[in-house]
Design a protein around this motif. Structure first.
Motif, PDB file in Angstrom:
ATOM      1  N   ALA A  35       0.838  -1.192   0.000  1.00  0.00           N
ATOM      2  CA  ALA A  35       0.000   0.000   0.000  1.00  0.00           C
ATOM      3  C   ALA A  35       0.879   1.249   0.000  1.00  0.00           C
ATOM      4  O   ALA A  35       1.907   1.301   0.675  1.00  0.00           O
ATOM      5  N   LEU A  45      -4.360   1.010  -2.523  1.00  0.00           N
ATOM      6  CA  LEU A  45      -5.181   0.962  -1.316  1.00  0.00           C
ATOM      7  C   LEU A  45      -4.917  -0.320  -0.528  1.00  0.00           C
ATOM      8  O   LEU A  45      -4.371  -1.292  -1.055  1.00  0.00           O
ATOM      9  N   ASN A 387     -15.198   3.059  -5.901  1.00  0.00           N
ATOM     10  CA  ASN A 387     -14.251   4.165  -6.075  1.00  0.00           C
ATOM     11  C   ASN A 387     -14.424   4.847  -7.431  1.00  0.00           C
ATOM     12  O   ASN A 387     -13.445   5.132  -8.140  1.00  0.00           O
ATOM     13  N   TRP A 407     -10.993   6.844  -2.555  1.00  0.00           N
ATOM     14  CA  TRP A 407     -11.518   5.656  -1.877  1.00  0.00           C
ATOM     15  C   TRP A 407     -12.828   6.015  -1.171  1.00  0.00           C
ATOM     16  O   TRP A 407     -12.873   6.843  -0.289  1.00  0.00           O
ATOM     17  N   TYR A 429      -7.042   8.973  -0.534  1.00  0.00           N
ATOM     18  CA  TYR A 429      -5.946   8.150  -1.047  1.00  0.00           C
ATOM     19  C   TYR A 429      -5.579   7.019  -0.088  1.00  0.00           C
ATOM     20  O   TYR A 429      -4.664   6.246  -0.364  1.00  0.00           O
ATOM     21  N   GLY A 430      -6.260   6.923   1.047  1.00  0.00           N
ATOM     22  CA  GLY A 430      -5.899   5.940   2.053  1.00  0.00           C
ATOM     23  C   GLY A 430      -5.175   6.580   3.215  1.00  0.00           C
ATOM     24  O   GLY A 430      -5.119   7.805   3.356  1.00  0.00           O
ATOM     25  N   GLN A 452      -6.106   9.277   7.477  1.00  0.00           N
ATOM     26  CA  GLN A 452      -6.496   9.103   6.069  1.00  0.00           C
ATOM     27  C   GLN A 452      -7.501  10.189   5.695  1.00  0.00           C
ATOM     28  O   GLN A 452      -8.685  10.087   5.967  1.00  0.00           O
ATOM     29  N   ASP A 573      -9.248  -4.032   5.631  1.00  0.00           N
ATOM     30  CA  ASP A 573     -10.009  -3.034   4.877  1.00  0.00           C
ATOM     31  C   ASP A 573     -10.652  -2.027   5.818  1.00  0.00           C
ATOM     32  O   ASP A 573     -11.103  -0.973   5.386  1.00  0.00           O
TER      33      ASP A 573
END
Length: 900
Positions: A35, A45, A387, A407, A429-430, A452, A573
């Protein structure tokens, strides 16, 4: 009701014949990558999917779920929890309220929820105050709070307390606000001239989405709630502890759940019919009469069959856009849009959102925010699970293309002149790293849910060629095809039902809240940061009052990882438990889970406001959250796969969790159904999440029930066991109970995991067993690669020894592993596109048992932890392993006791 059933082909890509006609598997594009965040290029991600937001993109505070465009088109305001962002769309600059410097105070006292509306002529914005039951009036140019208007009080002789403000809109025809109150299940009209409530109109349960017709005569309300949850009959604040029961009272959509039952002599009210008009529906309200004129059930009804699979979850209608004749409602669970002729009060059509022929048979798009072009020819839909924003032609009911987003896109709106689309994505973007060498903590903090940031996109309206290119990129961001002949031949089949496997039993162990580096940062041949390995071996522990040196906190994790295999590229996740316990069992968190989990809220179980009893689950999945055809449990049941559950799904948000709640770890007062497939296959003598109970006690429960059922009993071990060992969640130190440090809980958990492998590897089932170990979420720790990176270990005879897997993995990967071995068809898009972990497995078995190792007793005193239960641990017996009944001994014992 006119209803078009979406095609769900459950047995696709699941047999040898299908594999021959489609000789490939699907996998995330980041299968060989870690990631990462690259705002100028491609971000990877935790899911292994890519994100490449198109247009102009800026980062804003995490989890925005409300958005509105100012009447002059110059400003967009996004609403988060207790925060809002004021965005100048020309310069793409955002002002955060409150700011990090402390110069701009927040007008929001206790969170906020969904609703944003601009005054048509003044520089005022109206914000949903959420938990405080008020609407906040704010001057967004002067950056000052102007007023607060409460929904609580007496109206028409009825007292309304504990309101919870949700979505809202400004009705220019009457100079009024229309506000949803999810606490009291109603729509409130507020006259802004005198700030008085002029109407209180009952809606369905948990009203969530709100829209008004162009002629300002009709309002539609989308209700995402399934039930108005009752208490045990006769419960009061004074007798609540005595009235509680140990487990969920009934399976969902059963006679008991509909009509009620009795447990331990206590009367348990039912929750009624899941297809009741109040449940997951759209209400049409006539503003001239303040009456509900129609109650419409969108999407699929629970109990219907979709390609021979029973519908388990309600449609979850959530967002609405209204034109001159038709309204369009997003149904998150069904991946479709209901078309409503609101003047006639009829559903006239459903538009299935289709993005790719290889994925359309599976659910997982989760349509959320929706808007429509001024000519009413095109819909734009934020696909929370994909997404991307879908561009849909209304006349042909086809998806014209996709616009890549960040995301988790939540909302999409058009600019004033229809030249741009504005999109907010809740996770952007995470997370990226939240610790390690050279890491500098950002102002928003290092907690995985804070670090995030979300994204705000300004996308110029694409022409046909640009839309085609965007669509190709959105698909490429989601999956790639890998020929089956390139997949190694191992005991992990490439597809469900493709070939045979010697693995007959899977034990799936979930733990709580740890990142990779803090446990495995010291491991050799892996991508770790040893400086973050605070729960490793040979570490030092410092507190204000004590210090320990060279301590082994979690030595069994290290030994299991070394003797068998672990991943240094596995990610949850989830950010937190409420997400994790969905993802782990194959249910993608929907828009209600995401929005509700990201808002401050206060439970008031004895309130007259029924919405305040909403369980807001943590370890359980609520009926509001069920997927269309369910998740793991339902998939197993449909295929006839035997399974049994120790500890999962018995924790709603308002349960009691004391040290003596040992039957299930929890005691319930609010009556919430459990998935019916799971309810009859769950132990009522195993403590789920409750850090007041030692994991050593759980192991005693597990060993005893396992021995009774599957070693000494007549039954054979089910094909899948799920087991929760939650104490690595951590809690406050309790030296009196053997937990002098936070690290003590990790040592307790480590010892229990070691006992689990020690026990299982000495049973006759071991020769055909796979053990999978993971965490439900990473929120307790830090990691130098990504805040979502966490623990994944596998053990068993057919698992490679001393192996480190660098293949990308997430919860979808774990489910794919189980589905492929057990021959179970995939359920959702994350299953089918997940990475395949062939590298974990070998065709040459090693049947050696695992020998547990004790952590440092200075960190965790297991004898003291078990004192309350008066059940000391017999280590000699544990070291020997499970003992099965001997017929001769049993005969002698029988006659010795006279058969009594």
């Amino acid at each position: 009701m006119f209803r078009i059933l979406a095609s769900v082909v459950l047995l696709a890509v699941c047999s040898q014949a299908m594999a021959q006609s489609n000789p490939f598997i699907l996998s995330v594009p980041g299968v060989n990558q870690y990631a990462k965040i690259d705002t100028a290029g491609v971000s990877v991600l935790p899911s292994g999917r890519y994100v490449t937001p198109v247009g102009q993109t800026i980062r804003i505070t995490h989890d925005p779920f409300g958005m509105a465009v100012s009447p002059d088109g110059k400003t967009v305001i996004t609403l988060h929890n207790g925060v809002f962002s004021i965005i100048d769309v020309a310069s793409m600059q955002a002002t955060r309220v409150p700011d990090y410097a402390g110069k701009i105070p927040s007008p929001l006292s206790n969170g906020s929820f969904l609703g944003v509306a601009f005054h048509p002529t003044q520089s005022l914005v109206y914000l949903s105050g959420g938990d405080n039951g008020a609407v906040i009036v704010y001057d967004y140019k002067r950056l000052q709070k102007v007023d607060s208007i409460s929904l609580n009080g007496v109206f028409a002789g009825q007292t309304f307390d504990d309101s919870f403000t949700s979505d809202l809109i400004f009705n220019t025809a009457n100079n009024e606000l229309l506000v949803l109150d999810r606490g009291n299940f109603r729509l409130v009209r507020i006259n802004l001239a005198n700030k008085k409530i002029t109407a209180s109109i009952e809606t369905g349960r948990q009203p969530f989405g709100l829209a008004i017709s162009p002629d300002k005569k009709t309002v539609l309300v989308a209700n995402v709630g399934m039930y108005s949850y009752p208490l045990v009959k006769g419960a009061t604040p004074d007798n609540a502890n005595e009235k509680m029961i140990d487990y969920h009272p009934y399976g969902h959509n059963t006679k008991s759940s509909k009509e009620g039952t009795e447990i331990d002599g206590k009367e348990i009210p039912g929750v009624g019919d899941p297809n009741a008009p109040e449940a997951m529906s759209v209400y049409s309200i006539n503003l001239a009469t303040n009456k509900v004129t129609h109650r419409l059930k969108t999407g699929h009804l629970i109990g219907e069959l979709v390609e021979d699979a029973e519908v388990i979850g309600g449609a979850s209608p959530n967002s609405i856009v209204m034109g001159k004749q038709y309204a369009y409602v997003t149904n998150a669970t069904n991946d479709n849009i209901s078309v409503i002729d609101y003047r006639k009060g009829k559903i006239v059509d459903h538009i299935d959102i289709k993005v790719d022929p290889l994925l359309d048979k599976y659910r997982g798009l989760l349509p959320f925010g929706i808007t429509m072009s001024a000519d009413e020819k095109t819909l734009y839909v934020a696909l929370l699970g994909f997404n991307a924003v879908a561009v849909i032609d209304i006349a042909s009911k086809t998806t014209k293309g996709l616009l890549p987003t960040g995301w988790g896109p939540a909302r999409v709106l058009l600019s004033k002149e229809q030249q741009y689309l504005y999109v907010i994505s809740c996770r952007g973007y995470g997370a990226g790293p939240n610790g390690g060498k050279n890491f500098v903590a950002p102002p928003q903090g290092t907690y995985v849910g804070d670090i995030q940031l979300a994204t705000f996109q300004k996308i110029a309206m694409p022409d046909a060629a640009q839309l085609k290119a965007y669509t190709t990129k959105a698909i490429q961001n989601t999956y790639q095809k890998i020929p089956v002949n390139q997949v190694a031949n191992t005991p992990l089949p490439a597809l469900p039902g493709l070939g045979s496997t010697p693995i007959r039993h899977i034990v799936f162990i979930s733990k709580e809240n740890r990142t990779y580096d803090e446990v495995f940062g010291q491991m050799n041949r892996a991508k770790g940061d040893a400086t973050l390995a605070r729960f490793g071996t040979g570490v030092n522990i410092f507190t204000k009052t004590d210090s320990l040196y060279n301590v082994d906190v979690m030595p069994n994790h290290k030994r299991i990882g070394s003797q068998f295999a672990f991943s240094d590229n596995f990610y949850c996740d989830s950010d937190a438990s409420i997400h994790g316990h969905h993802w782990m069992v194959g249910v993608i968190p929907n828009e209600w889970v995401e929005a509700n989990s990201s808002v401050s809220k206060t439970a008031k179980l004895f309130s007259n406001a029924p919405g305040r009893r909403f369980p807001g689950s943590t370890g359980s999945i609520d009926p509001e959250d069920y997927a269309e055809i369910g998740g793991l449990w339902e998939a197993l049941e449909r295929k006839g796969i035997s399974f049994y559950n120790f500890g999962q799904a018995n924790e709603t948000a308002h349960v009691r969790e004391e040290w003596n709640d040992t039957a299930t770890g929890a005691a319930h007062l609010v009556m919430v159904p459990m998935q019916n497939a799971l309810w009859t296959r769950t132990s009522h003598n195993f403590a789920g999440y409750n850090t007041n109970i030692p994991d050593q006690f759980r192991m005693k429960q597990f060993e005893e029930e396992f021995t009774k059922k599957w070693l000494n009993g007549k039954d054979s071990l089910p094909q899948l066991l799920t087991v929760m060992l939650p104490n690595d969640h951590g809690a406050r130190p309790r030296p009196e109970d053997g937990y002098p440090f936070t690290h003590s809980y990790m040592a307790d958990n480590d010892l229990a995991l070691g006992r689990m492998l020690h026990f299982l590897s000495r049973t006759p089932y071991w020769k055909n067993m796979l053990v999978i170990v993971t965490e439900d979420d990473p929120q307790g720790g830090v990691d130098h690669v990504d805040g979502h990176r966490s623990i994944l270990m596998m053990a068993g005879p057919y698992v490679k020894k001393n192996h480190v897997s660098h293949t990308h993995a997430n919860f979808g990967t774990i489910l794919k592993t189980m589905y492929n071995i057990l021959g179970v068809p995939y359920v959702n898009q994350y299953d089918v596109t997940a990475s395949l972990l062939s590298d974990f497995f070998t065709n040459t078995p090693d049947f050696s048992a695992y020998d547990l190792v004790l952590p440092d007793k200075r960190v965790f005193n297991w004898d003291k932890a078990m004192e309350k239960y008066k059940q000391p641990i017999d280590w000699r017996k544990i070291q020997q392993g499970p003992k099965m009944d001997d017929a001769g001994e049993q005969r002698v014992e029988h006659y010795k006791t006279g058969g009594q």
